[in-house]
Structure formats: structure tokens, C-alpha cells
Enzyme design. Structure first.
Site, PDB file in Angstrom:
ATOM      1  N   LYS A  80      -5.340  16.042  -8.640  1.00 19.73           N
ATOM      2  CA  LYS A  80      -4.060  16.424  -9.735  1.00 19.73           C
ATOM      3  C   LYS A  80      -3.679  17.829  -9.683  1.00 19.73           C
ATOM      4  CE  LYS A  80      -3.434  12.270 -11.479  1.00 19.73           C
ATOM      5  NZ  LYS A  80      -2.283  11.511 -11.413  1.00 19.73           N
TER       6      LYS A  80
ATOM      7  N   TYR B   4     -10.980  13.839  -8.474  1.00 16.59           N
ATOM      8  CA  TYR B   4      -9.665  13.551  -9.299  1.00 16.59           C
ATOM      9  C   TYR B   4      -9.062  14.829  -9.815  1.00 16.59           C
ATOM     10  CZ  TYR B   4      -6.785  11.808 -12.936  1.00 16.59           C
ATOM     11  OH  TYR B   4      -5.703  11.459 -14.025  1.00 16.59           O
TER      12      TYR B   4
ATOM     13  N   SER C 165      -2.167  15.570 -14.976  1.00 16.72           N
ATOM     14  CA  SER C 165      -3.397  15.338 -15.927  1.00 16.72           C
ATOM     15  C   SER C 165      -3.699  16.616 -16.426  1.00 16.72           C
ATOM     16  CB  SER C 165      -4.600  14.746 -14.925  1.00 16.72           C
ATOM     17  OG  SER C 165      -5.773  15.157 -15.602  1.00 16.72           O
TER      18      SER C 165
ATOM     19  N   ASP D 266       0.757  -1.071   0.166  1.00 17.21           N
ATOM     20  CA  ASP D 266      -0.099   0.059  -0.042  1.00 17.21           C
ATOM     21  C   ASP D 266       0.936   1.317  -0.111  1.00 17.21           C
ATOM     22  OD1 ASP D 266      -1.685   2.057   0.392  1.00 17.21           O
ATOM     23  OD2 ASP D 266      -2.806   1.151   2.441  1.00 17.21           O
TER      24      ASP D 266
END
Length: 272
Positions: free
Chosen positions: A185, A181, A156, A73
Site C-alpha cells: 500500500k 501488505y 490504507s 486475473d
């Protein structure tokens, strides 16, 4: 876990690299690219089966070249420390690429912000921001200070652009990524800029590569891809190899005066 060796070159002169998310589509391609460049690569990912497969497939062309896999992890210190220990055992840790990331959707459609649970928000932030931060935190002290050390975070297009409207809205941009998301980013891009300054005195470069819509297993399930591609001036999705090209440039000695930047690889979808 380690694979075979390509020769007897001493560890003190070999270069190693870590790729987080190394068992994923973009991550595994990055691992392969770095291996062909002569790096001994540590494939770090939570997918134990994928880690073993990717590490076992990497090229062994250079003197003393070996590869290793670390499954765990990566939002924990322990897994990142294990990755750094594996890399320093293979050579001089010169490159760190954070390709780890998740972008949950609703059967290929964007999740509206009010559909995102607090636990899901925390998980996205942990994987997309905390994990890269921890790997850099644990790696930097082992990296060379002669200007050859390079860290690249996979960002991104949403890092700058944000995401689109609700799933059924018709105004541009059409983006299937969630607000969580995009926020993660954006945070990673800001972290990239900040760490470029904090690590400048150690001559370690920190940059980002920001893909637009790229054909990967993660994007293959997107609903409405034609609508998405129609927004791209070059008229097609990106190829993962084109993102790997940008990463290769940023870790190379052709980019020794580039730090704190985000290299956009988006076909002109979002400019300046």
C-alpha cells in the site's frame, strides 16, 4: 457480459467507469455508488460469480446506462485490456477506481514478516500494486483530457503509518496487517503521487483514499478488534459507505483541483 440498458443515449455522450476488485465488499459498494451517479460500470474481478451478481444488481436509471462484468486475473494485461474495451464500449471512460487488494492473515492474526513466503510476498505485490498499475496503464489513453477524468486508488492507513509489531507485542499501534501488505500500500501511494504528475498534462486526476479500520467482510475475521478500535479517536470502525463517500467526492466536479493526494478516512487514528 452486459446487463440491460436504461435508454437510447448515444455512447459518445455516456460516461463509463471501471472498478477493479468490483466483486469485493468495498468494490461492489463503489460500483453501486457510481451506478447511482449515472455511470455505466464495468465490474472487474477474478471472482466470476461475484462479477455476474454485482453487475446484474446495479441500478439502470440513466439514459443509455448499461453495465458489464469482466472476470479474470487482473495481474495480467489481457484482463485489464478486456476491462478497458468493455468500458469504452459503454461510453467515455471517465473514472477508474482500483479497489482490488488482498491482506492475508493467520486465522485472523497478523502474519509476522518472517512467516511470509517469497511466493506470498510476490502475490501480495502483484494484486495490490501490479494490478492497479496495469489498469491505469491500459486506461489512461481512453480517458478524456478535459479535466473530467479521475483515477482513485484505494490505499490504507498503513500506506503512511506502516504496520505494528509482532502479533503478541503490546506497544502501539496494534495492526493485524502484515509488513507485506503495508509495503504494497505504501508503494501504491507513491505510485498515485507519481502518476498524478505524469498524467497532469492530460488533465487526468489521480488520487487515493486511505481507509483505517473499516467494517467489511475482510476485517470481520480479525482477532482482537476491541484492541484495534480502542486506538481510534472517534471510537468506532469506519463504515464502507464513508469510504465510498470519499471516492464519490474525488471523482466529482467538486474535486477538479485535487490530484496527487491521499484522503484519509480513519476516524483520527493517524493524522497529518
Amino acid at each position: 457480459m452486459s446487463t440491460g440498458s436504461g435508454g437510447s443515449q448515444p455512447a459518445s455522450t455516456r460516461r463509463s467507469a471501471i472498478v477493479s476488485g468490483g466483486a469485493g465488499g468495498m468494490g461492489s459498494l463503489t460500483c453501486r455508488r457510481l451506478a447511482t451517479l449515472g455511470y455505466s460500470v464495468v465490474v472487474a474481478d477474478s471472482n466470476a460469480e461475484g462479477v455476474e451478481r454485482v453487475a446484474g444488481e446495479l441500478a439502470l436509471d440513466g439514459p443509455g446506462q448499461r453495465h458489464a462484468g469482466v472476470a479474470g486475473d487482473l495481474t495480467t494485461l489481457e484482463a485489464n485490456r478486456a476491462a478497458v474495451a468493455a468500458a469504452t464500449g459503454l461510453g467515455i471512460l471517465s473514472v477508474v477506481v482500483n479497489a482490488i487488494g488482498i491482506s492475508p492473515k493467520n486465522e485472523g492474526r497478523k502474519k509476522a514478516f518472517f512467516e511470509i513466503t517469497p511466493d506470498e510476498w510476490d502475490r501480495i505485490m502483484a494484486v495490490n500494486v501490479r494490478a492497479p498499475f496495469l489498469l491505469i496503464r491500459e486506461s489512461f489513453a481512453a480517458m478524456p483530457t478535459d479535466g473530467s477524468g479521475s483515477i482513485v486508488n484505494v490505499l490504507s492507513i498503513t500506506s503512511k503509518m506502516g504496520t505494528g509489531g509482532l502479533p503478541d507485542d503490546t506497544f502501539p499501534p496494534f495492526s493485524p496487517s502484515s509488513a507485506a501488505y503495508g509495503a504494497s500500500k505504501g508503494a501504491l501511494q507513491n505510485l498515485t503521487a507519481s502518476l498524478a504528475r505524469e498524467l497532469a498534462s492530460r488533465r487526468i486526476r489521480v488520487n487515493g483514499v486511505a481507509p483505517g479500520h473499516t467494517s467489511t467482510a475482510m476485517t470481520a475475521r480479525i482477532r482482537g478488534e476491541d484492541k484495534l478500535v480502542n486506538q481510534i479517536p472517534l471510537g468506532r470502525p469506519g463504515r464502507p459507505e464513508e469510504v465510498a463517500d470519499a471516492i464519490e467526492f474525488l471523482v466529482s466536479d467538486k474535486a477538479t483541483y485535487i490530484t496527487g493526494t491521499s484522503l484519509d478516512v480513519n476516524g483520527g487514528w493517524w493524522t497529518c
